[in-house]
Design a protein around this motif. Structure first.
Motif, PDB file in Angstrom:
ATOM      1  N   PRO A  48     -10.010   7.595  -0.723  1.00 42.20           N
ATOM      2  CA  PRO A  48      -9.521   8.547   0.132  1.00 42.20           C
ATOM      3  C   PRO A  48      -9.694   8.345   1.561  1.00 42.20           C
ATOM      4  O   PRO A  48     -10.291   7.263   1.861  1.00 42.20           O
ATOM      5  CB  PRO A  48     -10.669  10.003   0.027  1.00 42.20           C
ATOM      6  N   ILE A  49      -8.939   8.842   2.450  1.00 40.37           N
ATOM      7  CA  ILE A  49      -8.647   8.513   3.778  1.00 40.37           C
ATOM      8  C   ILE A  49      -9.673   9.578   4.565  1.00 40.37           C
ATOM      9  O   ILE A  49      -9.808  10.618   4.507  1.00 40.37           O
ATOM     10  CB  ILE A  49      -7.255   8.556   4.550  1.00 40.37           C
ATOM     11  N   SER A  50     -10.522   8.987   5.450  1.00 42.93           N
ATOM     12  CA  SER A  50     -11.649   9.722   6.105  1.00 42.93           C
ATOM     13  C   SER A  50     -10.948  10.321   7.449  1.00 42.93           C
ATOM     14  O   SER A  50     -10.447   9.398   8.633  1.00 42.93           O
ATOM     15  CB  SER A  50     -12.839   9.169   6.493  1.00 42.93           C
ATOM     16  N   PHE A  51     -10.950  11.737   7.757  1.00 40.60           N
ATOM     17  CA  PHE A  51     -10.367  12.148   9.081  1.00 40.60           C
ATOM     18  C   PHE A  51     -11.618  12.465   9.889  1.00 40.60           C
ATOM     19  O   PHE A  51     -11.361  13.316  10.916  1.00 40.60           O
ATOM     20  CB  PHE A  51      -9.432  13.324   8.695  1.00 40.60           C
ATOM     21  N   LYS A  52     -12.703  12.502   9.473  1.00 37.39           N
ATOM     22  CA  LYS A  52     -14.031  13.104  10.071  1.00 37.39           C
ATOM     23  C   LYS A  52     -14.317  12.333  11.237  1.00 37.39           C
ATOM     24  O   LYS A  52     -14.183  11.138  11.054  1.00 37.39           O
ATOM     25  CB  LYS A  52     -15.179  13.502   9.104  1.00 37.39           C
ATOM     26  N   SER A  53     -14.355  12.959  12.294  1.00 40.02           N
ATOM     27  CA  SER A  53     -15.021  12.123  13.325  1.00 40.02           C
ATOM     28  C   SER A  53     -16.438  11.463  13.369  1.00 40.02           C
ATOM     29  O   SER A  53     -17.223  11.679  12.620  1.00 40.02           O
ATOM     30  CB  SER A  53     -15.239  12.914  14.977  1.00 40.02           C
ATOM     31  N   ALA A  76       0.291  20.183  13.483  1.00 42.50           N
ATOM     32  CA  ALA A  76      -0.279  20.288  12.249  1.00 42.50           C
ATOM     33  C   ALA A  76      -1.493  19.544  12.247  1.00 42.50           C
ATOM     34  O   ALA A  76      -2.142  18.709  13.076  1.00 42.50           O
ATOM     35  CB  ALA A  76       0.766  19.222  11.261  1.00 42.50           C
ATOM     36  N   TYR A  77      -2.337  19.686  11.005  1.00 36.10           N
ATOM     37  CA  TYR A  77      -3.836  19.259  10.934  1.00 36.10           C
ATOM     38  C   TYR A  77      -3.760  18.609   9.496  1.00 36.10           C
ATOM     39  O   TYR A  77      -3.545  19.358   8.560  1.00 36.10           O
ATOM     40  CB  TYR A  77      -4.566  20.580  11.217  1.00 36.10           C
ATOM     41  N   ALA A  78      -4.514  17.546   9.444  1.00 37.63           N
ATOM     42  CA  ALA A  78      -4.452  16.955   8.181  1.00 37.63           C
ATOM     43  C   ALA A  78      -5.722  17.587   7.339  1.00 37.63           C
ATOM     44  O   ALA A  78      -6.755  17.780   7.529  1.00 37.63           O
ATOM     45  CB  ALA A  78      -5.036  15.336   8.226  1.00 37.63           C
ATOM     46  N   LEU A  79      -5.133  17.741   6.162  1.00 32.60           N
ATOM     47  CA  LEU A  79      -6.292  18.280   4.819  1.00 32.60           C
ATOM     48  C   LEU A  79      -6.912  17.429   4.358  1.00 32.60           C
ATOM     49  O   LEU A  79      -7.983  17.461   3.783  1.00 32.60           O
ATOM     50  CB  LEU A  79      -5.397  19.455   4.272  1.00 32.60           C
ATOM     51  N   SER A  80      -6.057  16.291   3.661  1.00 30.41           N
ATOM     52  CA  SER A  80      -6.658  15.205   3.026  1.00 30.41           C
ATOM     53  C   SER A  80      -5.524  14.020   2.958  1.00 30.41           C
ATOM     54  O   SER A  80      -4.348  14.106   3.465  1.00 30.41           O
ATOM     55  CB  SER A  80      -6.641  15.806   1.574  1.00 30.41           C
ATOM     56  N   LEU A  98       0.674  -1.264  -0.013  1.00 31.27           N
ATOM     57  CA  LEU A  98      -0.096  -0.098  -0.062  1.00 31.27           C
ATOM     58  C   LEU A  98       0.907   1.233  -0.161  1.00 31.27           C
ATOM     59  O   LEU A  98       1.978   1.275   0.622  1.00 31.27           O
ATOM     60  CB  LEU A  98      -1.015  -0.080   1.188  1.00 31.27           C
ATOM     61  N   HIS A  99       0.570   2.575  -0.711  1.00 34.15           N
ATOM     62  CA  HIS A  99       1.115   3.735  -0.656  1.00 34.15           C
ATOM     63  C   HIS A  99      -0.261   4.346  -0.071  1.00 34.15           C
ATOM     64  O   HIS A  99      -1.030   4.535  -0.443  1.00 34.15           O
ATOM     65  CB  HIS A  99       1.222   4.128  -1.980  1.00 34.15           C
ATOM     66  N   ILE A 100       0.268   5.361   0.948  1.00 32.51           N
ATOM     67  CA  ILE A 100      -0.456   6.123   1.586  1.00 32.51           C
ATOM     68  C   ILE A 100       0.091   7.498   1.783  1.00 32.51           C
ATOM     69  O   ILE A 100       1.250   7.810   2.168  1.00 32.51           O
ATOM     70  CB  ILE A 100      -0.803   5.621   3.287  1.00 32.51           C
ATOM     71  N   SER A 101      -0.777   8.733   1.181  1.00 32.74           N
ATOM     72  CA  SER A 101      -0.130   9.800   1.295  1.00 32.74           C
ATOM     73  C   SER A 101      -1.044  10.870   2.135  1.00 32.74           C
ATOM     74  O   SER A 101      -2.342  10.566   1.849  1.00 32.74           O
ATOM     75  CB  SER A 101      -0.131  10.373  -0.374  1.00 32.74           C
ATOM     76  N   MET A 102      -0.656  11.559   2.897  1.00 34.23           N
ATOM     77  CA  MET A 102      -1.149  12.540   3.629  1.00 34.23           C
ATOM     78  C   MET A 102      -0.766  14.141   3.554  1.00 34.23           C
ATOM     79  O   MET A 102       0.270  14.412   3.427  1.00 34.23           O
ATOM     80  CB  MET A 102      -1.506  12.150   5.147  1.00 34.23           C
ATOM     81  N   SER A 103      -1.666  14.906   3.364  1.00 35.25           N
ATOM     82  CA  SER A 103      -1.368  16.316   3.273  1.00 35.25           C
ATOM     83  C   SER A 103      -1.819  17.276   4.482  1.00 35.25           C
ATOM     84  O   SER A 103      -2.789  16.854   5.124  1.00 35.25           O
ATOM     85  CB  SER A 103      -1.931  17.121   2.093  1.00 35.25           C
ATOM     86  N   TYR A 104      -0.667  17.921   5.078  1.00 42.60           N
ATOM     87  CA  TYR A 104      -1.009  18.591   6.329  1.00 42.60           C
ATOM     88  C   TYR A 104      -0.686  20.063   6.260  1.00 42.60           C
ATOM     89  O   TYR A 104       0.115  20.548   5.458  1.00 42.60           O
ATOM     90  CB  TYR A 104      -0.058  17.903   7.426  1.00 42.60           C
ATOM     91  N   ALA A 105      -1.681  20.888   6.857  1.00 42.42           N
ATOM     92  CA  ALA A 105      -1.170  22.328   7.202  1.00 42.42           C
ATOM     93  C   ALA A 105      -0.269  22.251   8.431  1.00 42.42           C
ATOM     94  O   ALA A 105      -1.090  21.617   9.318  1.00 42.42           O
ATOM     95  CB  ALA A 105      -2.536  23.345   7.052  1.00 42.42           C
ATOM     96  N   GLU A 106       0.776  23.027   8.544  1.00 38.59           N
ATOM     97  CA  GLU A 106       1.550  22.660   9.727  1.00 38.59           C
ATOM     98  C   GLU A 106       1.812  24.088  10.279  1.00 38.59           C
ATOM     99  O   GLU A 106       2.150  25.247   9.504  1.00 38.59           O
ATOM    100  CB  GLU A 106       3.029  22.082   9.335  1.00 38.59           C
ATOM    101  N   LEU A 107       1.782  24.282  11.370  1.00 41.89           N
ATOM    102  CA  LEU A 107       2.381  25.626  12.260  1.00 41.89           C
ATOM    103  C   LEU A 107       3.705  25.330  13.126  1.00 41.89           C
ATOM    104  O   LEU A 107       3.538  24.819  14.272  1.00 41.89           O
ATOM    105  CB  LEU A 107       1.229  26.228  13.215  1.00 41.89           C
TER     106      LEU A 107
END
Length: 232
Positions: free
Chosen positions: A158-163, A132-136, A97-106
């Motif tokens: 897609p990966i779900s990050f919603k609670s 950091a917070y995952a965007l997608s 498996l290849h898994i990619s995640m995009s983050y906004a980071e402070l």
């Protein structure tokens, strides 16, 4: 009297701007990530082995000098892609498996700089806590069931990050970096950094996933310096 006050205010403003050069640095680079993970089966903890994955990192930081001794405070906003590759094989199943995640980071750099020579450039180091917070996110690849008969399933989703019941990963990540770099007199800046993700983003009870080791290189350009060759 009013003229004198205006002159004093103008002089004070010039002095502050000259001594405290707040600068902005756009930055772009590459990021290698090697996550760590584990699962629990019948009370036994099994390590999940991930390979290094390459992603990109870009954003900007604001350098705010703290006095005149080379210390500065450097908050920023960055966009990261943290990728990973998982290859597992047991008697029952195998995964590729290849898994990619995009983050906004402070990130918040706590930085120290020192000049190599007058008007030649400066070296710097910094330590950086970040949030950091995952965007997608997206996962793709093959999962093969070997028993009772072999069957391969190809996934690309897609990966779900919603609670909620459909959540696959927690979106919040945090950790720390340490960096070392060099800024040339004309403003070009090169640096390398190493860090680790500390947050467990797994939603499965008895399992763990952390972004783990991160290594990167980047280039930036310092903008807003008012005096050539002066860093503070």
């Amino acid at each position: 009297m009013k003229k004198r006050l205006l002159l004093l205010a103008a002089a004070a403003g010039i002095t502050i701007q000259t001594q405290a050069q707040v600068t902005v640095t756009p930055e772009f680079g590459f990021l290698l990530t090697k996550p760590t993970g584990y699962s629990t089966d019948n009370g036994m903890r099994n390590t999940v082995n991930y390979d290094w994955g390459a992603g990109v990192r870009g954003g900007l930081s604001l350098d705010i000098p703290l006095g005149s001794k080379g210390f500065s405070f450097e908050p920023g906003l960055f966009f990261n892609t943290k990728n990973r590759h998982l290859v597992e094989s047991t008697e029952i199943s195998s995964s590729d498996l290849h898994i990619s995640m995009s983050y906004a980071e402070l990130p918040i750099n706590l930085k120290y700089s020192w000049e190599v020579g007058q008007y030649k450039g400066k070296l710097f180091v910094h330590v950086t806590p970040y949030v950091a917070y995952a965007l997608s996110g997206r996962q793709s690849g093959n999962i093969t069931i070997k028993k009772p008969f072999e069957m391969t399933t190809t996934i690309d989703q897609p990966i779900s990050f919603k609670s909620g019941s459909g959540q696959e990963m927690k979106p919040l990540d945090y950790g720390a970096y340490a960096a070392f770099g060099y800024q040339f007199q004309m403003g070009l800046q090169l640096k390398m950094f190493y860090g680790t993700g500390l947050a467990n983003t797994s939603v499965v009870e008895g399992s763990g996933y952390r972004n783990g080791a991160m290594f990167g290189i980047s280039a930036g350009f310092v903008m807003g310096r008012r005096l050539p060759g002066r860093f503070y």
